[in-house]
Write a protein that holds these residues in place. Structure first.
Motif, short mmCIF file in Angstrom:
data_model
loop_
_atom_site.label_atom_id
_atom_site.label_comp_id
_atom_site.label_asym_id
_atom_site.label_seq_id
_atom_site.Cartn_x
_atom_site.Cartn_y
_atom_site.Cartn_z
N LEU A 46 -5.80 -2.09 -7.44
CA LEU A 46 -7.17 -1.62 -7.17
C LEU A 46 -8.29 -1.83 -8.14
CD1 LEU A 46 -5.93 1.86 -6.01
CD2 LEU A 46 -6.95 0.16 -4.43
N ASP B 172 -8.57 -6.80 0.13
CA ASP B 172 -8.48 -5.19 0.63
C ASP B 172 -7.27 -5.15 1.54
OD1 ASP B 172 -10.21 -4.40 -1.09
OD2 ASP B 172 -11.82 -4.54 0.45
N ARG C 194 -11.94 -0.64 -6.88
CA ARG C 194 -11.58 0.80 -6.26
C ARG C 194 -11.09 1.80 -6.98
NH1 ARG C 194 -8.28 -2.00 -1.21
NH2 ARG C 194 -8.07 0.12 -0.71
N HIS C 195 -11.70 2.08 -8.28
CA HIS C 195 -10.90 2.81 -9.18
C HIS C 195 -11.05 4.31 -8.68
CE1 HIS C 195 -12.70 -0.56 -11.65
NE2 HIS C 195 -11.84 -0.19 -12.46
N ASP D 180 -4.17 -2.69 0.58
CA ASP D 180 -3.44 -1.45 1.33
C ASP D 180 -2.03 -1.69 1.89
OD1 ASP D 180 -6.14 -0.57 0.85
OD2 ASP D 180 -6.96 -1.20 3.01
N ALA E 33 -10.19 -4.86 -7.85
CA ALA E 33 -11.03 -4.66 -6.29
C ALA E 33 -12.22 -3.87 -6.50
CB ALA E 33 -10.30 -4.52 -5.26
N GLU F 296 -10.07 5.43 -6.03
CA GLU F 296 -8.94 5.71 -4.98
C GLU F 296 -7.66 6.15 -5.79
OE1 GLU F 296 -8.25 2.83 -2.06
OE2 GLU F 296 -10.27 2.20 -1.92
#
Length: 502
Positions: free
Chosen positions: A268, A246, A273-274, A250, A271, A276
Motif C-alpha cells: 500500500l 490496485d 494508500r497509507h 486488493d 501505491a 488504508e
C-alpha cells in the motif's frame, strides 16, 4: 507419521500381504495401491514377504511381485515385461542395483515420451516422494525438465480424477477457481498433494506464465502457506518492478494466509494508500497488525492513537482490536483493559486478560472470578495469568474447581493453576484426576505426575511426608518399580508401598 501417511502405509502393506497370499490384485481381489506412500509401502512389504518365505506359488509370477523381488536379476527381467506398473517402475529408478536402475529409467523415459500428460499426473507425487532417496533426483529432474520445456495439454475427453482415485484435487484447490485446467501444470497446481502443488507452482513461476494480477489472485486464494508464499513473493516482485497495481494489491489484502495480507499492506505504501493501513490494525494476524502499524507511521500517523480509538469505540471493539492495542500499549493503559473484563463478548474479555499479562499488570482479585467465566478462552487466559501468582490463591478454592460437576474448561483452567502451584497441592490435584471421566484431563494429569521424576534431582516435594507417600501409592502404575523406588529414596519415603497400587 501423520494420520494420512499412516493410512496410506497400511493400505500399501495390506495390498502386498493380500497379493503374497495369492489373492488377485484389482477388481474382485485386494485393492491396488493408489497413493504415493502406499506404493512405497507395497514395495517394502513385498520384499519383506520374500525374506519370510511366505509367498504363495501363484503370486510368485505376478509382475508386481517380481518388480519388488529381493534378487536384482529378477527385478531387472521384470522391467522387460510389457506395460509394467509405472509406480513400481518409478521406485525401481531409485534401485540400489545400477542395472535395475538404468533399465527402469529407460522404461520411465519411454512412458513419458509416449504419454507425457498421463505419466506426469499419475507419477509426480510419487516421484517427488522418492526424490529424497540417494538415487531419487533423476526422475524428479526429468519431470521438471519436461514440464519446464513444454506444458503438455490434456485431451478434452480425459480427466485424471477418473483414472486415479487419489488425484482428485483437494478442497482448497477446488475452491480456488471455477476454471477447468487443460494442461498438466494446471492439474498439478490444483493437486491435493502439497509437495506436488508447490513443485508445479515453482515451475509455473520460473516460466513466467502469469501477470501480476493473476499472481496476486492465486496468492490470495491459496490456503497452503508455502505455496501462497511462492505466489505472493512473485506478485510483490512484479509490483516492485512494474509499479503499483490496485487490483493486485486488493487481492493480496484479501488473502487467507497472514503473510500474503502482510505483503499487501506493505504494498500500500508505494501505491500511496497509507490511509488504508488503519483498517488492518485489528487483523487476526499479529504479522499483519505489525505491518499496519509500520505503515501508519510511514504515513505520519500515530498507530497507538488509532488502536486506542478502536478499543474505546463500542461499535468497533473486537478481540483482535484489543490484542492489537495491547501490542503497542503502555502500563498506564492497564485501566482501559481492566474495564474490558466485563465486556459481553468473550473474545474481548480474553484479549483483555492477555493484554494485562503482557503489560505485567495482573490483578489477582480481578482475575480470580474469570476462572468460572462461561467462555473457555477467558478461563484459559485467566489461568495462564494466575499461574504466575498461583501461590497467592487459596488451595481449597482451586481444588473445588476441578470437581466433576464443574464445566470442563473451568476444570482445565483450575488444574493449570494448581499444577503451577506445585508441591503437595499440585500432586494431590494430579492424582485426583488420574481416574477422571475426562480423558484429556486424565492424560494431562498422568504426564504431569510422570514429569516429577528426574535421575538428577529429587521431586519438588517435602521430604518424609506421609501424604506424599500415600499419593505416590496411588500412581505407581505410571512408573516402573525401579523409578518408583528411586523417587521414594530421594524423598526419604520407605520403598515398601504403604497403600494400594493403581
Amino acid at each position: 507419521m501423520g494420520v494420512e501417511t499412516r493410512r496410506q502405509t497400511e493400505e500399501g502393506r495390506a495390498a502386498a500381504e493380500g497379493l503374497l497370499r495369492g489373492e488377485r490384485l484389482g477388481i474382485g481381489g485386494v485393492h491396488r495401491p493408489d497413493q504415493p506412500v502406499s506404493w512405497i509401502a507395497f514395495d517394502a512389504e513385498i520384499r519383506r514377504g520374500h525374506f519370510r518365505w511366505d509367498v504363495a506359488p501363484r503370486a510368485a509370477d505376478r509382475i508386481e511381485v517380481r518388480l519388488c523381488h529381493p534378487d536384482g536379476r529378477i527385478r531387472e527381467a521384470a522391467l522387460l515385461a510389457p506395460k509394467p506398473p509405472l509406480p513400481l517402475v518409478a521406485i525401481r529408478c531409485t534401485d540400489w542395483a545400477p542395472a535395475v536402475r538404468e533399465r527402469a529409467r529407460q522404461v520411465l523415459a519411454g512412458a513419458l515420451a509416449a504419454d507425457p500428460a498421463r505419466t506426469l499426473i499419475h507419477l509426480t507425487p510419487l516421484v517427488l516422494g522418492l526424490a529424497r532417496r540417494e538415487q531419487g533426483r533423476w526422475a524428479r529432474d526429468l519431470f521438471e525438465k519436461v514440464l519446464g520445456a513444454e506444458d503438455p495439454v490434456l485431451s478434452p475427453w480425459w480427466r485424471p480424477a477418473r483414472d486415479a482415485r487419489w488425484w482428485r484435487p483437494g478442497r482448497d484447490a477446488r475452491t480456488m477457481t471455477g476454471e477447468q485446467p487443460d494442461t498438466v501444470l494446471g492439474w498439478l497446481r490444483r493437486s491435493g498433494d502439497l509437495p506436488t502443488r508447490r513443485f508445479a507452482t515453482r515451475i509455473t513461476l520460473d516460466a513466467g506464465l502469469f501477470g501480476v494480477r493473476e499472481l496476486a489472485r492465486r496468492a490470495g486464494e491459496e490456503r497452503d502457506p508455502a505455496t501462497a508464499r511462492l505466489w505472493a513473493d512473485a506478485a510483490l516482485a512484479a509490483l516492485a518492478g512494474d509499479g503499483p497495481d490496485d487490483e493486485a494489491i486488493d487481492a493480496l489484502l484479501r488473502g487467507h494466509i497472514p503473510m500474503v495480507r502482510a505483503g499487501g499492506v506493505t504494498a500500500l505504501r508505494r501505491a500511496g494508500r497509507h490511509a488504508e493501513a488503519v483498517g488492518h490494525l485489528a487483523d487476526r494476524s499479529g504479522l499483519v497488525r505489525a505491518c499496519a502499524r509500520w505503515l501508519v507511521k510511514q504515513g505520519g500517523g500515530d498507530p497507538y492513537a488509532h488502536c486506542r480509538a478502536l478499543v474505546e469505540d463500542p461499535a468497533r471493539v473486537s478481540g483482535y482490536a484489543v490484542t492489537g492495542f495491547a501490542e503497542c500499549a503502555r502500563r498506564a493503559d492497564a485501566p482501559l483493559l481492566r474495564g474490558l473484563l466485563d465486556h459481553p463478548t468473550g473474545a474481548v474479555r480474553a484479549a483483555a486478560v492477555a493484554g494485562l499479562r503482557a503489560l505485567e499488570a495482573t490483578d489477582v482479585d480481578l482475575l480470580r472470578p474469570l476462572l468460572d467465566d462461561p467462555s473457555a478462552a477467558v478461563a484459559r487466559e485467566a489461568s495462564v495469568s494466575l499461574a504466575e501468582v498461583a501461590a497467592r490463591l487459596p488451595a481449597e478454592w482451586l481444588l473445588e474447581r476441578i470437581a466433576p460437576d464443574r464445566p470442563a474448561h473451568t476444570r482445565r483452567a483450575a488444574y493449570r493453576v494448581l499444577h503451577a502451584r506445585g508441591g503437595v497441592i499440585g500432586l494431590r490435584a494430579s492424582v485426583e484426576l488420574l481416574t477422571d471421566a475426562d480423558p484429556a484431563l486424565r492424560r494431562i494429569a498422568a504426564q504431569r505426575v510422570q514429569s516429577l521424576w528426574s535421575p538428577y534431582r529429587p521431586p519438588a516435594l517435602p521430604l518424609r511426608d506421609p501424604e506424599v507417600a500415600a499419593l505416590l501409592d496411588r500412581c505407581t502404575g505410571l512408573f516402573s518399580e525401579y523409578v518408583m523406588g528411586r523417587m521414594r529414596s530421594q524423598l526419604g519415603i520407605p520403598r515398601t508401598a504403604s497403600g494400594p497400587t493403581g
